[in-house]
Scaffold this motif. Structure first.
Motif, PDB file in Angstrom:
ATOM      1  N   VAL A  43      46.918  50.295  53.400  1.00  0.00           N
ATOM      2  CA  VAL A  43      47.213  50.456  51.983  1.00  0.00           C
ATOM      3  C   VAL A  43      45.925  50.849  51.274  1.00  0.00           C
ATOM      4  CG1 VAL A  43      47.989  49.300  49.876  1.00  0.00           C
ATOM      5  CG2 VAL A  43      49.102  48.792  52.070  1.00  0.00           C
ATOM      6  N   THR A  44      45.986  51.932  50.502  1.00  0.00           N
ATOM      7  CA  THR A  44      44.786  52.457  49.839  1.00  0.00           C
ATOM      8  C   THR A  44      44.770  52.070  48.367  1.00  0.00           C
ATOM      9  OG1 THR A  44      44.866  54.368  51.316  1.00  0.00           O
ATOM     10  CG2 THR A  44      43.415  54.522  49.394  1.00  0.00           C
ATOM     11  N   PRO A  45      43.834  51.206  47.962  1.00  0.00           N
ATOM     12  CA  PRO A  45      43.667  50.910  46.535  1.00  0.00           C
ATOM     13  C   PRO A  45      42.899  52.044  45.860  1.00  0.00           C
ATOM     14  CG  PRO A  45      42.011  49.760  47.779  1.00  0.00           C
ATOM     15  CD  PRO A  45      42.855  50.495  48.793  1.00  0.00           C
ATOM     16  N   ARG A  46      42.627  51.891  44.597  1.00  0.00           N
ATOM     17  CA  ARG A  46      41.833  52.890  43.889  1.00  0.00           C
ATOM     18  C   ARG A  46      40.375  52.460  43.730  1.00  0.00           C
ATOM     19  NH1 ARG A  46      45.891  54.826  45.362  1.00  0.00           N
ATOM     20  NH2 ARG A  46      47.261  56.224  44.165  1.00  0.00           N
ATOM     21  N   HIS A  47      40.056  51.257  44.179  1.00  0.00           N
ATOM     22  CA  HIS A  47      38.703  50.712  44.063  1.00  0.00           C
ATOM     23  C   HIS A  47      38.603  49.592  45.089  1.00  0.00           C
ATOM     24  CE1 HIS A  47      35.269  48.546  42.252  1.00  0.00           C
ATOM     25  NE2 HIS A  47      35.038  49.627  41.519  1.00  0.00           N
ATOM     26  N   GLY A 373      49.019  36.171  37.906  1.00  0.00           N
ATOM     27  CA  GLY A 373      48.419  36.314  36.592  1.00  0.00           C
ATOM     28  C   GLY A 373      46.976  36.752  36.594  1.00  0.00           C
ATOM     29  N   ASP A 374      46.569  37.265  35.455  1.00  0.00           N
ATOM     30  CA  ASP A 374      45.174  37.564  35.186  1.00  0.00           C
ATOM     31  C   ASP A 374      44.700  36.560  34.132  1.00  0.00           C
ATOM     32  OD1 ASP A 374      43.855  40.715  35.808  1.00  0.00           O
ATOM     33  OD2 ASP A 374      42.675  39.115  34.926  1.00  0.00           O
ATOM     34  N   SER A 375      43.484  36.708  33.684  1.00  0.00           N
ATOM     35  CA  SER A 375      42.976  35.834  32.627  1.00  0.00           C
ATOM     36  C   SER A 375      43.467  36.356  31.280  1.00  0.00           C
ATOM     37  CB  SER A 375      41.444  35.795  32.670  1.00  0.00           C
ATOM     38  OG  SER A 375      40.995  35.155  33.836  1.00  0.00           O
ATOM     39  N   LEU A 404      38.316  38.703  35.976  1.00  0.00           N
ATOM     40  CA  LEU A 404      39.245  39.594  35.287  1.00  0.00           C
ATOM     41  C   LEU A 404      39.607  40.767  36.202  1.00  0.00           C
ATOM     42  CD1 LEU A 404      37.999  39.876  31.595  1.00  0.00           C
ATOM     43  CD2 LEU A 404      40.323  39.349  32.314  1.00  0.00           C
ATOM     44  N   GLY A 405      40.816  41.293  36.021  1.00  0.00           N
ATOM     45  CA  GLY A 405      41.274  42.412  36.834  1.00  0.00           C
ATOM     46  C   GLY A 405      41.965  41.989  38.114  1.00  0.00           C
ATOM     47  N   PHE A 406      42.098  40.697  38.333  1.00  0.00           N
ATOM     48  CA  PHE A 406      42.714  40.173  39.554  1.00  0.00           C
ATOM     49  C   PHE A 406      44.200  40.496  39.630  1.00  0.00           C
ATOM     50  CE2 PHE A 406      45.213  36.641  41.339  1.00  0.00           C
ATOM     51  CZ  PHE A 406      44.654  36.478  42.594  1.00  0.00           C
ATOM     52  N   GLY A 407      44.915  40.367  38.505  1.00  0.00           N
ATOM     53  CA  GLY A 407      46.364  40.365  38.511  1.00  0.00           C
ATOM     54  C   GLY A 407      47.030  41.569  39.149  1.00  0.00           C
ATOM     55  N   ASP A 429      45.809  43.035  27.869  1.00  0.00           N
ATOM     56  CA  ASP A 429      45.399  44.435  27.768  1.00  0.00           C
ATOM     57  C   ASP A 429      43.946  44.638  28.179  1.00  0.00           C
ATOM     58  OD1 ASP A 429      43.957  44.774  24.665  1.00  0.00           O
ATOM     59  OD2 ASP A 429      45.153  42.998  25.085  1.00  0.00           O
ATOM     60  N   GLY A 430      43.098  43.622  27.947  1.00  0.00           N
ATOM     61  CA  GLY A 430      41.698  43.752  28.350  1.00  0.00           C
ATOM     62  C   GLY A 430      41.541  43.682  29.855  1.00  0.00           C
ATOM     63  N   GLY A 431      42.100  42.647  30.487  1.00  0.00           N
ATOM     64  CA  GLY A 431      41.986  42.504  31.930  1.00  0.00           C
ATOM     65  C   GLY A 431      42.697  43.603  32.684  1.00  0.00           C
ATOM     66  N   PHE A 432      43.819  44.083  32.143  1.00  0.00           N
ATOM     67  CA  PHE A 432      44.580  45.123  32.828  1.00  0.00           C
ATOM     68  C   PHE A 432      43.759  46.399  32.965  1.00  0.00           C
ATOM     69  CE2 PHE A 432      48.248  48.114  33.217  1.00  0.00           C
ATOM     70  CZ  PHE A 432      48.866  47.519  34.299  1.00  0.00           C
ATOM     71  N   GLN A 433      42.888  46.643  31.988  1.00  0.00           N
ATOM     72  CA  GLN A 433      42.073  47.857  32.056  1.00  0.00           C
ATOM     73  C   GLN A 433      41.012  47.796  33.160  1.00  0.00           C
ATOM     74  OE1 GLN A 433      41.100  49.809  28.109  1.00  0.00           O
ATOM     75  NE2 GLN A 433      41.933  47.878  27.348  1.00  0.00           N
ATOM     76  N   PHE A 434      40.703  46.592  33.639  1.00  0.00           N
ATOM     77  CA  PHE A 434      39.751  46.487  34.746  1.00  0.00           C
ATOM     78  C   PHE A 434      40.292  47.186  35.995  1.00  0.00           C
ATOM     79  CE2 PHE A 434      36.464  42.969  34.114  1.00  0.00           C
ATOM     80  CZ  PHE A 434      36.475  43.065  32.732  1.00  0.00           C
ATOM     81  N   THR A 435      41.599  47.089  36.221  1.00  0.00           N
ATOM     82  CA  THR A 435      42.177  47.613  37.461  1.00  0.00           C
ATOM     83  C   THR A 435      43.427  48.441  37.172  1.00  0.00           C
ATOM     84  OG1 THR A 435      43.175  45.408  37.720  1.00  0.00           O
ATOM     85  CG2 THR A 435      41.271  45.898  39.066  1.00  0.00           C
ATOM     86  N   LEU A 436      43.422  49.122  36.047  1.00  0.00           N
ATOM     87  CA  LEU A 436      44.576  49.897  35.592  1.00  0.00           C
ATOM     88  C   LEU A 436      44.998  50.951  36.609  1.00  0.00           C
ATOM     89  CD1 LEU A 436      46.514  50.588  33.244  1.00  0.00           C
ATOM     90  CD2 LEU A 436      44.701  51.999  32.275  1.00  0.00           C
ATOM     91  N   THR A 437      44.035  51.536  37.295  1.00  0.00           N
ATOM     92  CA  THR A 437      44.362  52.629  38.218  1.00  0.00           C
ATOM     93  C   THR A 437      45.131  52.154  39.443  1.00  0.00           C
ATOM     94  OG1 THR A 437      42.154  52.357  39.176  1.00  0.00           O
ATOM     95  CG2 THR A 437      42.425  54.084  37.523  1.00  0.00           C
ATOM     96  N   GLU A 438      45.201  50.833  39.655  1.00  0.00           N
ATOM     97  CA  GLU A 438      45.962  50.354  40.808  1.00  0.00           C
ATOM     98  C   GLU A 438      47.462  50.561  40.621  1.00  0.00           C
ATOM     99  OE1 GLU A 438      44.382  50.023  43.305  1.00  0.00           O
ATOM    100  OE2 GLU A 438      42.388  49.304  42.776  1.00  0.00           O
TER     101      GLU A 438
END
Length: 524
Positions: A43-47, A373-375, A404-407, A429-438
């Motif tokens: 499985v290929t993540p984006r980061h 969940g995320d923070s 942050l960005g875990f979820g 919305d803040g944490g989601f932007q950490f890993t939005l590309t996933e």
């Protein structure tokens, strides 16, 4: 003869690995030679941070180690945050990386992705870090890693393979089967705990993440003792809707009063970390004097000594303890638990009760869902007070390391581990932007995750903390993107809500699509 990289893959297969998360690079090409012909799914993540978080979510949902492949240098440093979260939450994770050729290491010659001491850096985060210097080491080091995962307190483990070794041919190597088991509970100590518990008139049980796969055994002990059970965030889902369940944080005064009023406390699989027991850092938590502990890790038992401590797997220890306990003498456990629940619910306040209602909507609309969940504010609220409906079905990064960005990536990993389960990611919305590309990784993998974005236009919890501290808020209002537009760019179904009462219908619609979907909740 197979290469070292091909041999590694065959050994991982022998240890039951069926998924690897990673981004290939020039420093891991030889690992992929064997992977392409194996039964292991890639499985290929984006980061690479996403690779680590996906491995984490996969491990929490499946109970099996999550495995990540990353390149030397930046690939590995990108994964460190995820490894630290796994270390804090005792999640089994195996990270396999490259490293530059053996003769070049530590010389500062400027090779691509070079670090002064990659293994030395990883030794500070991983349970152990091993550099392959001889192909014959492979079976032994993998046996050591999977033994820890099976028989000890798990966490992240790192193995690095030099570039000049990955493609080298080696003689056939067989996997060493893992035969070690978790430490067996001491019968005499369990008899002592049973005696003290049986004599108590107001017993209490504290259940942590180490007990989340011991639900049946915990229930037997609980009902024999007629004891309230306080579950930490990582134990939520145990004793769902049970009259003895107190699904509230030990950081709340109401729960602390319950603990202080108990004449015997049994702690199963909890480390007494401040993010569970003193999250407000007010120093109000005091370790009970009348405490017995069960934990698989002797180091944890030594850090916070108890009157009685047993090093053992929680399920095995609780199973034997239930046999030794006399039948319930019908104490007032249910009344004590109800009083603590009522007081804790009142204590969290109106605003958090409103946020908790959103989480309960998800649970009640999609019974048996995994909620990752995320923070973010609703996660904080539910970590304080929330009763999930399946063991292990509630986890997030708002405790422990607090990344942050875990979820989003962790939810993808969980969906891959349990493809038939309903998986919901709840993120701000803040944490989601950490890993939005996933979001793209979810589509590639066919991971049916419902992403719920709690959009309060910034880091609202931090802003509140700054105001309460008399600090003028700065840097807490990053502009959120058009989440619906981004979902459309990924060809993902999406819906925006301006009222929380529309959430159940939106969840049902997202679930009906049978694929990844996004719901944005605009919070005034």
């Amino acid at each position: 003869m197979a290469t070292v990289g091909e041999t590694l893959i065959s050994l991982l297969e022998a240890h039951g690995v069926d998924v690897v998360f990673g981004i290939p690079g020039v420093h891991t090409v030889e690992l992929y030679r064997g992977l392409a012909r194996s039964r292991i799914r890639h499985v290929t993540p984006r980061h690479e941070q996403g690779a680590g978080f996906m491995a984490d979510g996969y491990a929490r949902a499946s109970g099996k180690p999550g495995v990540a492949f990353v390149i030397t240098g930046p690939g590995l440093t990108n994964a460190i945050t995820a490894m630290a979260q796994a270390r804090a939450d005792s999640v089994p994770m195996l990270v396999i990386s490259g490293v530059n050729a053996l003769p070049t290491l530590g010389k500062g010659l400027g090779f691509l992705h070079e670090l002064p001491d990659q293994r030395g850096m990883m030794e500070k985060v991983a349970l152990f870090s091993h550099r392959m210097e001889d192909p014959a080491e492979l079976p032994e080091v993998l046996h050591r890693a999977f033994t820890i995962f099976a028989a000890e307190r798990p966490g992240p483990i790192h193995i690095e393979i030099p570039l000049d070794m990955m493609g080298r041919h080696c003689p056939p190597l067989a996997a060493r089967p893992v035969e070690e088991m978790p430490p067996s509970p001491d019968e005499a100590q369990l008899s002592e705990i049973a005696a003290r518990a049986g004599e108590a008139s107001r017993p209490l049980i504290l259940a942590g993440g180490g007990a989340r796969r011991a639900g049946a055994q915990l229930l037997r002990v609980t009902e024999k003792l007629d004891a309230p059970v306080v579950t930490t965030a990582n134990a939520r889902g145990l004793l769902h809707d049970h009259p003895l369940g107190v699904h509230a944080s030990p950081s709340l005064f109401a729960v602390r009063e319950l603990m202080a009023g108990s004449d015997f406390v049994l702690a199963a699989g909890t480390e007494f970390g401040p993010t569970d027991y003193d999250m407000y850092a007010n120093g109000g938590f005091v370790l009970p004097a009348n405490l017995a502990r069960i934990d698989i890790d002797q180091a944890q038992l030594d850090r916070r000594p108890a009157a009685l401590s047993i090093r053992a797997d929680c399920a095995a220890a609780l199973d034997l303890l239930a046999e030794k306990l006399p039948a319930s003498n019908h104490r007032d456990g249910a009344a004590r638990a109800a009083a603590a629940r009522a007081a804790a619910f009142a204590e969290i306040g109106e605003e958090m009760r409103g946020q908790l209602a959103a989480v309960e909507m998800i649970r009640d609309t999609l019974p048996g869902a995994l909620i990752v969940g995320d923070s973010t504010q609703p996660i904080y609220a539910a970590n304080l007070y929330y009763d999930h409906d399946r063991p292990g079905g509630w986890f997030n990064a708002a405790t422990g390391f607090g990344a942050l960005g875990f979820g989003p990536p962790a939810a993808i990993g969980a969906a891959i581990a349990e493809p038939e389960a309903t998986v919901v990611c709840l993120s701000g919305d803040g944490g989601f932007q950490f890993t939005l590309t996933e979001l793209g990784a979810a589509l590639d993998a066919g991971a049916r995750v419902i992403f719920v974005v709690w959009n309060n236009h910034g880091y609202r919890e931090i802003e509140t903390s700054m105001r309460e501290a008399g600090v003028e808020p700065v840097g807490v209002s990053p502009a959120p993107p058009d989440f619906i537009g981004i979902a459309a760019a990924y060809r993902m179904p999406a819906e925006r809500l301006t009222r929380i009462d529309g959430l159940p219908a939106a969840l049902r619609h997202a679930h009906s699509t049978g694929r990844a979907a996004l719901i944005e909740i605009l919070v005034s």
